[in-house]
Design a protein around this motif. Structure first.
Motif, short mmCIF file in Angstrom:
data_model
loop_
_atom_site.label_atom_id
_atom_site.label_comp_id
_atom_site.label_asym_id
_atom_site.label_seq_id
_atom_site.Cartn_x
_atom_site.Cartn_y
_atom_site.Cartn_z
N ASP A 6 0.84 -1.20 0.00
CA ASP A 6 0.00 0.00 0.00
C ASP A 6 0.88 1.25 0.00
O ASP A 6 1.89 1.31 0.68
CB ASP A 6 -0.88 -0.03 1.25
N ARG A 7 0.45 2.23 -0.75
CA ARG A 7 1.22 3.48 -0.89
C ARG A 7 1.40 4.21 0.44
O ARG A 7 2.32 5.00 0.57
CB ARG A 7 0.54 4.40 -1.89
N LEU A 48 8.25 4.20 4.70
CA LEU A 48 9.13 3.13 5.19
C LEU A 48 10.08 2.67 4.09
O LEU A 48 11.24 2.35 4.36
CB LEU A 48 8.31 1.94 5.70
N LEU A 49 9.60 2.65 2.85
CA LEU A 49 10.47 2.25 1.74
C LEU A 49 11.52 3.32 1.47
O LEU A 49 12.64 3.00 1.07
CB LEU A 49 9.64 1.95 0.50
N THR A 50 11.17 4.57 1.69
CA THR A 50 12.17 5.64 1.55
C THR A 50 13.27 5.46 2.59
O THR A 50 14.45 5.59 2.28
CB THR A 50 11.48 7.02 1.72
N VAL A 51 12.87 5.12 3.81
CA VAL A 51 13.85 4.85 4.87
C VAL A 51 14.71 3.65 4.48
O VAL A 51 15.93 3.68 4.62
CB VAL A 51 13.15 4.62 6.22
N LEU A 52 14.07 2.59 3.99
CA LEU A 52 14.81 1.39 3.58
C LEU A 52 15.84 1.72 2.52
O LEU A 52 16.99 1.28 2.60
CB LEU A 52 13.83 0.32 3.07
N ARG A 86 -0.76 -6.16 6.46
CA ARG A 86 -1.36 -4.86 6.20
C ARG A 86 -0.73 -4.19 4.99
O ARG A 86 -0.88 -3.02 4.76
CB ARG A 86 -1.20 -3.94 7.43
N HIS A 87 -0.03 -4.97 4.22
CA HIS A 87 0.76 -4.42 3.12
C HIS A 87 0.01 -4.36 1.79
O HIS A 87 0.49 -3.75 0.85
CB HIS A 87 2.03 -5.25 2.94
N ALA A 88 -1.11 -5.01 1.71
CA ALA A 88 -1.78 -5.13 0.41
C ALA A 88 -2.03 -3.78 -0.23
O ALA A 88 -2.52 -2.86 0.40
CB ALA A 88 -3.09 -5.89 0.57
N ARG A 89 -1.66 -3.70 -1.48
CA ARG A 89 -1.86 -2.48 -2.26
C ARG A 89 -3.34 -2.35 -2.57
O ARG A 89 -3.98 -3.29 -3.02
CB ARG A 89 -1.06 -2.52 -3.54
N LYS A 90 -3.86 -1.18 -2.35
CA LYS A 90 -5.26 -0.91 -2.66
C LYS A 90 -5.36 -0.32 -4.07
O LYS A 90 -4.54 0.48 -4.46
CB LYS A 90 -5.84 0.03 -1.63
#
Length: 91
Positions: free
Chosen positions: A35-36, A41-45, A86-90
């Motif tokens: 999910d966007r 968190l991906l920016t931190v990663l 809770r990661h599913a992309r909507k």
């Protein structure tokens, strides 16, 4: 976080090739499948991936205690998202 991302990728039936740039490919895979609202968190990663590369491959690379503490906090949040489903992309 990279290992959790790799596991996430495996759980979707994909494998990352062990070649230069594979960490970037792993992050991009996760970016496309979560999910966007977790983009931060991906920016931190990605930032941590760059710091890791500097620390491992560059003589000037350094990770402070503060940076390490922040990385651990981000990793806990990230694992909660990946493990909790809770990661599913909507759409």
């Amino acid at each position: 976080m990279l290992k959790a991302s790799l596991g996430f990728m495996f759980s979707h039936g994909f494998r990352a090739r062990s070649q230069p740039g594979h960490h970037i490919a792993i992050i991009e895979f996760v970016r496309q499948h979560i999910d966007r609202k977790y983009a931060g968190l991906l920016t931190v990663l990605d930032r941590l991936r760059r710091k890791r590369n500097l620390a491992l491959y560059d003589d000037t690379g350094f990770v402070s205690h503060h940076d390490a503490e922040q990385a651990l906090e981000a990793a806990r949040d990230y694992l909660e998202v990946i493990r909790g489903g809770r990661h599913a992309r909507k759409p």
